[in-house]
Write a protein that holds these residues in place. Structure first.
Motif, PDB file in Angstrom:
ATOM      1  N   ASN A   1      -3.196   6.155   2.011  1.00 22.69           N
ATOM      2  CA  ASN A   1      -1.833   5.705   1.635  1.00 22.69           C
ATOM      3  C   ASN A   1      -1.190   6.799   1.171  1.00 22.69           C
ATOM      4  N   MET A   2      -2.030   7.382   0.044  1.00 19.85           N
ATOM      5  CA  MET A   2      -1.237   8.269  -0.814  1.00 19.85           C
ATOM      6  C   MET A   2      -0.883   9.454   0.106  1.00 19.85           C
ATOM      7  N   ARG A   3      -1.604  10.242   0.798  1.00 15.14           N
ATOM      8  CA  ARG A   3      -1.514  11.215   2.038  1.00 15.14           C
ATOM      9  C   ARG A   3       0.068  10.987   2.825  1.00 15.14           C
ATOM     10  N   ALA A   4      -0.199   9.607   3.245  1.00 14.13           N
ATOM     11  CA  ALA A   4       0.901   9.401   4.267  1.00 14.13           C
ATOM     12  C   ALA A   4       2.130   9.198   3.599  1.00 14.13           C
ATOM     13  N   ALA A   5       2.154   8.518   2.419  1.00 16.39           N
ATOM     14  CA  ALA A   5       3.402   8.341   1.485  1.00 16.39           C
ATOM     15  C   ALA A   5       4.131   9.478   1.207  1.00 16.39           C
TER      16      ALA A   5
ATOM     17  N   GLY B   1       0.878  -1.303   0.038  1.00 19.87           N
ATOM     18  CA  GLY B   1       0.073   0.006   0.188  1.00 19.87           C
ATOM     19  C   GLY B   1       0.833   1.365   0.076  1.00 19.87           C
ATOM     20  N   THR B   2       1.290   1.818   1.249  1.00 15.99           N
ATOM     21  CA  THR B   2       2.432   2.984   1.178  1.00 15.99           C
ATOM     22  C   THR B   2       3.528   2.743   0.481  1.00 15.99           C
TER      23      THR B   2
ATOM     24  N   GLY C   1       3.352   4.873   8.898  1.00 16.06           N
ATOM     25  CA  GLY C   1       2.300   3.937   9.152  1.00 16.06           C
ATOM     26  C   GLY C   1       0.805   4.691   8.860  1.00 16.06           C
ATOM     27  N   VAL C   2      -0.438   3.828   8.805  1.00 15.25           N
ATOM     28  CA  VAL C   2      -1.603   4.325   8.944  1.00 15.25           C
ATOM     29  C   VAL C   2      -2.564   3.498   9.634  1.00 15.25           C
TER      30      VAL C   2
ATOM     31  N   CYS D   1      10.836   2.519   5.528  1.00 20.67           N
ATOM     32  CA  CYS D   1       9.891   1.462   6.005  1.00 20.67           C
ATOM     33  C   CYS D   1       8.666   1.530   5.836  1.00 20.67           C
ATOM     34  N   CYS D   2       8.376   0.843   4.962  1.00 17.41           N
ATOM     35  CA  CYS D   2       6.641   0.954   4.542  1.00 17.41           C
ATOM     36  C   CYS D   2       5.858  -0.175   4.881  1.00 17.41           C
ATOM     37  N   ALA D   3       6.615  -1.317   5.755  1.00 12.88           N
ATOM     38  CA  ALA D   3       5.971  -2.234   6.178  1.00 12.88           C
ATOM     39  C   ALA D   3       5.009  -2.165   7.335  1.00 12.88           C
TER      40      ALA D   3
END
Length: 463
Positions: free
Chosen positions: A386-390, A193-194, A307-308, A281-283
């Motif tokens: 996810n877009m916002r967080a990434a 996702g992210t 993280g989200v 780290c996007c896990a």
């Protein structure tokens, strides 16, 4: 093109060296940096110990001349030999000359051979100017010299000192920034996702190489949130890393991305991440964050963790309702606080996660909840979150490497945003405790990261 050689220093070591080398009297001063190494193929030296040579111990200290006391060379040999640490003799140029003088060449001709005769196959020298900028070079046993192409300091800001380049840093969001990024490499842990969105941004920003680390395969339920994934990918259960690498190479060219279809907890995953200049780290597991902490500290690599989560609440009318929509970005610099000391995981939570992942029924229940806590959503529509967080995750790197904020970066060790409340909160680095147990600058010392499970396999085990 990526640098052939790099010297990385923790910000605290760089600050201590700078304070000692420029005491305010306008005279040269000296120190020794003992460095571990990152396992190949990249030549990356990691500042592990700093020996400050007392000013009074130098028989000559002038504006452009310095004598090295022999006993501190001997101290460097005694401390460095056991771990085969590379010694870098560093001194100051108070006048601001960013280069090696004839006197420096003559001094190295006396000191470097003593180091090489004592142990090791590589030692070097460096100079620092008042701004803190460093240039360095290495000597081989045949006394051949090679300039260290890049010196990095990962602190509240990310400093990149390129050999032979002017001191001015590129401005954020410019073509000059893109050109510098083309010389750097990034590792992304997690290509879902992210992770897929973060990777897409890094590739289009211009990173010279992106390493994707993820063992998982594309499923139909992933298609609404993994960029570049297709029905055909889900039907054939392609590796997520293969999908992303193929997509990046279509607009960046062959070799711009590398896929590692292994867990970040594997030896292959750790070694791949160790080559990067920055780790994202996007896990979504605590184990991945634990490994990111260890890798960042051991190889002096800054880590940006994202993280989200969408917590829910009981609602009398509808049964379940969204309580909040939350994203979090943590910037972790080597030698300061870690994700562990910030409370994102504990030994107990790591153990609980391990038991869940080794209990299939419990594991499935955990996966069923996914992003939205309290519901059973196989394919949640979370790509906007996810877009916002990434985006915030990648912009955090840009803000550190090419500062543009109105306030100091120290204030933004953690950013948390709530889409439900339309709020953003920030926590400074000083709010968190330094993690004194992190394996700072451990490098390739066996076993890898101090974990017996990552020891190098024996020859018969590789057959």
């Amino acid at each position: 093109m990526k640098p052939r050689s790099t010297l990385a220093l923790p910000a605290s070591m760089h600050a201590a060296a700078r304070e000692h080398l420029f005491p305010g009297d306008g005279l040269e001063a000296a120190a020794i940096i003992l460095c571990s190494r990152t396992p190949g193929p990249r030549m990356k030296l990691l500042g592990k110990r700093l020996i400050l040579v007392p000013h009074a111990e130098c028989s000559i200290r002038a504006e452009d001349l310095l004598s090295w006391p022999g006993k501190y060379i001997e101290q460097a040999i005694d401390e460095g030999e056991a771990e085969n640490l590379v010694a870098i003799l560093i001194h100051s140029h108070p006048g601001g000359l960013l280069g090696f003088s004839e006197q420096d060449d003559a001094s190295d001709a006396k000191t470097i051979p003593a180091l090489l005769a004592a142990y090791g196959d590589l030692h070097g020298s460096a100079i620092m100017i008042p701004s803190g900028r460093i240039c360095a070079r290495l000597y081989t046993p045949s006394h051949c010299t090679e300039d260290i192409e890049l010196v990095t300091i990962a602190g509240d800001d990310l400093h990149y000192y390129w050999h032979g380049s002017p001191g001015a840093r590129p401005m954020a969001f410019t073509e000059q920034m893109t050109r510098e990024l083309n010389r750097l490499s990034a590792a992304v842990i997690g290509a879902s996702g992210t992770g897929s969105i973060t990777t897409e941004q890094l590739a289009r920003l211009g990173f010279g190489e992106i390493t994707l680390i993820d063992f998982d395969r594309v499923e139909h339920k992933n298609l609404n949130r993994i960029l570049n994934s297709t029905l055909a990918d889900a039907d054939s259960k392609r590796l997520k890393t293969d999908v992303m690498v193929e997509a990046i190479e279509k607009f960046r060219g062959v070799g711009s991305a590398v896929g590692i279809a292994r867990s970040i907890s594997s030896r292959e995953g750790v070694l791949a991440a160790s080559q990067a200049d920055v780790i994202f780290c996007c896990a979504d597991t605590l184990e991945a964050r634990y490994m990111a902490d260890l890798i960042g500290a051991a190889f002096l690599i800054p880590v940006i963790d994202v993280g989200v989560v969408i917590p829910t609440r009981r609602c009398p009318k509808s049964g379940t309702a969204v309580a909040d929509v939350i994203g979090r970005i943590d910037y972790v610099q080597p030698g300061r606080s870690t994700l562990r000391s910030r409370g994102l995981y504990t030994p107990e939570s790591l153990r609980a996660e391990y038991l869940r992942f080794n209990n299939p029924e419990a594991h499935q229940r955990e996966l069923a909840e996914g992003y939205i806590k309290g519901t059973h959503e196989e394919a949640p529509s979370v790509i906007t979150l996810n877009m916002r967080a990434a985006s915030a995750c990648v912009n955090e790197f840009v803000a550190r490497a090419f500062p543009y904020r109105h306030e100091a970066n120290e204030k933004f060790a953690r950013t948390t945003f709530s889409l439900a409340a339309l709020e953003e909160e920030f926590e400074s680095e000083s709010n968190f405790e330094i993690d004194c147990e992190a394996p700072l600058a451990r490098g390739g010392l066996a076993p890898l990261l101090g974990l017996p499970a990552l020891k190098e396999p024996r020859a018969k085990d590789q057959k």
